[in-house]
Scaffold this motif. Structure first.
Motif, mmCIF file in Angstrom:
data_model
loop_
_atom_site.group_PDB
_atom_site.id
_atom_site.type_symbol
_atom_site.label_atom_id
_atom_site.label_comp_id
_atom_site.label_asym_id
_atom_site.label_seq_id
_atom_site.Cartn_x
_atom_site.Cartn_y
_atom_site.Cartn_z
ATOM 1 N N GLN A 28 0.838 -1.197 0.000
ATOM 2 C CA GLN A 28 0.000 0.000 0.000
ATOM 3 C C GLN A 28 0.877 1.253 0.000
ATOM 4 O OE1 GLN A 28 -2.656 -0.451 3.357
ATOM 5 N NE2 GLN A 28 -4.107 -1.649 2.152
ATOM 6 N N THR A 30 0.721 5.694 -0.467
ATOM 7 C CA THR A 30 -0.166 6.857 -0.465
ATOM 8 C C THR A 30 -0.212 7.532 -1.828
ATOM 9 O OG1 THR A 30 0.380 7.215 1.858
ATOM 10 C CG2 THR A 30 -0.677 9.032 0.686
ATOM 11 N N GLN A 51 -5.070 8.190 -3.397
ATOM 12 C CA GLN A 51 -6.276 7.388 -3.264
ATOM 13 C C GLN A 51 -7.393 8.215 -2.655
ATOM 14 O OE1 GLN A 51 -7.746 5.846 -0.260
ATOM 15 N NE2 GLN A 51 -9.301 4.822 -1.474
ATOM 16 N N LEU A 73 -5.158 1.683 -2.555
ATOM 17 C CA LEU A 73 -3.778 2.066 -2.252
ATOM 18 C C LEU A 73 -2.731 1.237 -2.987
ATOM 19 C CD1 LEU A 73 -4.101 2.691 1.591
ATOM 20 C CD2 LEU A 73 -3.778 4.405 -0.190
#
Lengths: 114, 112
Positions: A28, A30, A51, A73
């Motif tokens: 994941q 940002t 996201q 993400l």
């Protein structure tokens, strides 16, 4: 560091059509970034994709031409719309690690518009 | 306007010598300066990062220096090998922005 799977690796498209490029990250993240690299040139940032919010486009790039999705993400797409030969380039996605680490890039999509 | 320049488009050196690549910038206050290697048909690969408060960083045969007064970074490859032949890109990141801004790149060829 993150691993990015980018596809397609290359495509030859007709003028006036659209191509969607996908990037899948194994963790994941940002922010994801989309770059263009024209033949023999360096990388130019197209937009930053977070996201859950609209992508932020750099000067000279607009959402109608380069719509971006960021549904979660680990995934993002860039569409090159209504293509012309001037859009022939390599398109690359990238993710930003934590502070003080190098960025990871996908292997790129080589687009040729005929 | 912000500008990043890398010394020459192409640099040829003999195997075993030290390659030195230059990155100069103007109208920029980078928090980080990074060097990447790019092979034909591939995405850039991260090599080294140096922070604004660091003067020098080393990793194996690679060394990077960062002079914020001169607004310049030097990238050295010692004991160069033909496998080091590639395009090398410097990239800057300011403190507030997360995206990288890239220089034009230097194509290095190490001759056997």
């Amino acid at each position: 560091s993150a691993v990015i799977s980018q596809k397609p690796s290359r495509d030859i498209c007709q003028r006036g059509t659209s191509l969607t490029i996908q990037c899948q990250v194994d963790s994941q993240v940002t922010m994801m970034f989309w770059y263009r690299q024209q033949p023999g040139q360096s990388l130019t940032l197209i937009a930053t994709a977070n996201q859950g919010s609209e992508a932020t486009y750099e000067s000279g790039f607009v959402i109608d031409k380069f719509p971006i999705s960021r549904p979660n993400l680990t995934f993002s797409t860039l569409t090159v719309s209504n293509m012309s030969p001037e859009d022939s380039s390599i398109y690359l996605c990238s993710v930003a690690p934590g502070q003080g680490y190098g960025y990871t890039f996908g292997s790129g999509t080589r687009l040729t518009v005929v | 306007s912000q500008k990043i320049e890398q010394n020459s488009e192409a640099l040829n050196i003999q195997e075993g010598k030290t390659a030195t690549l230059t990155c100069n910038y103007t109208n920029y206050s980078p928090a980080y300066l990074q060097w990447y290697r790019q092979d034909p048909g591939r995405g850039p690969v991260f090599l080294l990062l140096i922070r604004e408060n660091e003067k020098e960083k080393r990793k194996e045969r690679l060394k990077v220096t960062f002079d914020t007064t001169l607004k310049q970074s030097l990238f050295h490859i010692t004991a160069s090998q033909p496998a080091d032949s590639a395009t090398y890109l410097c990239a800057l990141r300011s403190g507030s922005a997360r995206q990288l801004t890239f220089g034009s790149g230097t194509q290095l060829t190490v001759l056997p």
